[in-house]
Design a protein around this motif. Sequence first.
Motif, PDB file in Angstrom:
ATOM      1  N   SER A 107       0.563  15.997   9.725  1.00 19.92           N
ATOM      2  CA  SER A 107       1.938  14.980   9.553  1.00 19.92           C
ATOM      3  C   SER A 107       2.595  15.465   8.459  1.00 19.92           C
ATOM      4  O   SER A 107       2.068  15.823   7.544  1.00 19.92           O
ATOM      5  CB  SER A 107       1.488  13.542   9.765  1.00 19.92           C
ATOM      6  OG  SER A 107       0.714  13.337   8.340  1.00 19.92           O
ATOM      7  N   ILE A 108       4.118  14.974   8.399  1.00 19.99           N
ATOM      8  CA  ILE A 108       4.656  15.193   7.630  1.00 19.99           C
ATOM      9  C   ILE A 108       4.435  14.424   6.298  1.00 19.99           C
ATOM     10  O   ILE A 108       4.481  14.844   5.044  1.00 19.99           O
ATOM     11  CB  ILE A 108       6.230  14.636   7.841  1.00 19.99           C
ATOM     12  CG1 ILE A 108       6.828  15.842   8.785  1.00 19.99           C
ATOM     13  CG2 ILE A 108       7.161  14.814   6.631  1.00 19.99           C
ATOM     14  CD1 ILE A 108       8.032  15.659   9.321  1.00 19.99           C
ATOM     15  N   ALA A 109       3.961  13.061   6.509  1.00 22.93           N
ATOM     16  CA  ALA A 109       3.343  12.147   5.644  1.00 22.93           C
ATOM     17  C   ALA A 109       2.287  13.010   4.731  1.00 22.93           C
ATOM     18  O   ALA A 109       2.341  12.863   3.449  1.00 22.93           O
ATOM     19  CB  ALA A 109       2.870  10.910   6.229  1.00 22.93           C
TER      20      ALA A 109
ATOM     21  N   LYS B  90       0.773  -1.218  -0.032  1.00 20.64           N
ATOM     22  CA  LYS B  90       0.004  -0.012  -0.052  1.00 20.64           C
ATOM     23  C   LYS B  90       0.750   1.414   0.083  1.00 20.64           C
ATOM     24  O   LYS B  90       0.507   2.250  -0.510  1.00 20.64           O
ATOM     25  CB  LYS B  90      -0.748   0.015   1.095  1.00 20.64           C
ATOM     26  CG  LYS B  90      -1.970   1.176   1.425  1.00 20.64           C
ATOM     27  CD  LYS B  90      -3.115   0.770   1.959  1.00 20.64           C
ATOM     28  CE  LYS B  90      -3.895   2.132   2.058  1.00 20.64           C
ATOM     29  NZ  LYS B  90      -4.698   2.441   0.919  1.00 20.64           N
ATOM     30  N   TYR B  91       1.933   1.400   0.554  1.00 21.90           N
ATOM     31  CA  TYR B  91       2.803   2.642   0.830  1.00 21.90           C
ATOM     32  C   TYR B  91       4.143   2.348   0.257  1.00 21.90           C
ATOM     33  O   TYR B  91       4.727   1.310   0.119  1.00 21.90           O
ATOM     34  CB  TYR B  91       2.996   2.755   2.197  1.00 21.90           C
ATOM     35  CG  TYR B  91       1.579   2.864   2.976  1.00 21.90           C
ATOM     36  CD1 TYR B  91       0.770   4.016   2.753  1.00 21.90           C
ATOM     37  CD2 TYR B  91       1.054   2.113   3.852  1.00 21.90           C
ATOM     38  CE1 TYR B  91      -0.277   4.466   3.334  1.00 21.90           C
ATOM     39  CE2 TYR B  91      -0.139   2.247   4.663  1.00 21.90           C
ATOM     40  CZ  TYR B  91      -0.811   3.225   4.438  1.00 21.90           C
ATOM     41  OH  TYR B  91      -2.154   3.482   4.672  1.00 21.90           O
ATOM     42  N   THR B  92       4.825   3.599   0.086  1.00 23.29           N
ATOM     43  CA  THR B  92       6.209   3.559  -0.551  1.00 23.29           C
ATOM     44  C   THR B  92       6.878   4.427   0.501  1.00 23.29           C
ATOM     45  O   THR B  92       6.363   5.683   0.869  1.00 23.29           O
ATOM     46  CB  THR B  92       6.408   4.085  -1.783  1.00 23.29           C
ATOM     47  OG1 THR B  92       5.813   3.434  -2.812  1.00 23.29           O
ATOM     48  CG2 THR B  92       7.782   4.511  -2.233  1.00 23.29           C
ATOM     49  N   ARG B  93       7.764   4.247   1.265  1.00 26.26           N
ATOM     50  CA  ARG B  93       8.826   4.907   2.204  1.00 26.26           C
ATOM     51  C   ARG B  93       9.495   5.822   1.364  1.00 26.26           C
ATOM     52  O   ARG B  93      10.318   5.377   0.686  1.00 26.26           O
ATOM     53  CB  ARG B  93       9.487   3.851   2.951  1.00 26.26           C
ATOM     54  CG  ARG B  93      10.311   4.668   4.105  1.00 26.26           C
ATOM     55  CD  ARG B  93      10.828   3.664   5.223  1.00 26.26           C
ATOM     56  NE  ARG B  93       9.747   2.870   5.875  1.00 26.26           N
ATOM     57  CZ  ARG B  93       9.173   3.352   6.917  1.00 26.26           C
ATOM     58  NH1 ARG B  93       9.569   4.641   7.682  1.00 26.26           N
ATOM     59  NH2 ARG B  93       8.384   2.651   7.515  1.00 26.26           N
ATOM     60  N   ILE B  94       9.555   7.224   1.842  1.00 28.27           N
ATOM     61  CA  ILE B  94      10.263   8.061   1.129  1.00 28.27           C
ATOM     62  C   ILE B  94      11.289   8.721   2.360  1.00 28.27           C
ATOM     63  O   ILE B  94      10.508   9.491   3.470  1.00 28.27           O
ATOM     64  CB  ILE B  94       9.645   9.389   0.546  1.00 28.27           C
ATOM     65  CG1 ILE B  94       8.611   8.477  -0.503  1.00 28.27           C
ATOM     66  CG2 ILE B  94      10.554  10.457  -0.035  1.00 28.27           C
ATOM     67  CD1 ILE B  94       7.736   9.645  -1.379  1.00 28.27           C
ATOM     68  N   LEU B  95      12.291   8.720   2.197  1.00 27.61           N
ATOM     69  CA  LEU B  95      13.204   9.488   3.318  1.00 27.61           C
ATOM     70  C   LEU B  95      14.161  10.389   2.598  1.00 27.61           C
ATOM     71  O   LEU B  95      14.603  10.195   1.573  1.00 27.61           O
ATOM     72  CB  LEU B  95      14.279   8.516   3.758  1.00 27.61           C
ATOM     73  CG  LEU B  95      13.558   7.118   4.574  1.00 27.61           C
ATOM     74  CD1 LEU B  95      14.448   6.075   4.961  1.00 27.61           C
ATOM     75  CD2 LEU B  95      12.658   7.475   5.881  1.00 27.61           C
ATOM     76  N   ALA B  96      14.442  11.527   3.559  1.00 18.91           N
ATOM     77  CA  ALA B  96      15.268  12.274   2.946  1.00 18.91           C
ATOM     78  C   ALA B  96      15.914  13.167   3.990  1.00 18.91           C
ATOM     79  O   ALA B  96      15.398  13.285   5.143  1.00 18.91           O
ATOM     80  CB  ALA B  96      14.446  13.355   2.105  1.00 18.91           C
TER      81      ALA B  96
END
Length: 57
Positions: free
Chosen positions: A41-43, A15-21
């Motif tokens: 939320s940031i999301a 369902k989701y993709t993790r995005i990190l920065a």
Amino acid sequence: MARNIKKEKEWAKTKYTRILADVDKQLGDELKAKLKIEGRSIASWITDNAKKYLKKN
């Protein structure tokens, strides 16, 4: 009833993709503070801005 963590993890992967920065500390702190005031939320912020960006292009 006990939760099936393994099953939940697999579902989340579909369902989701993790995005990190990594962003500049001051910029990140200001963004987090403003979003906290707004109760977001940031999301949710990333999701909204991603939708706007993709519609423009």
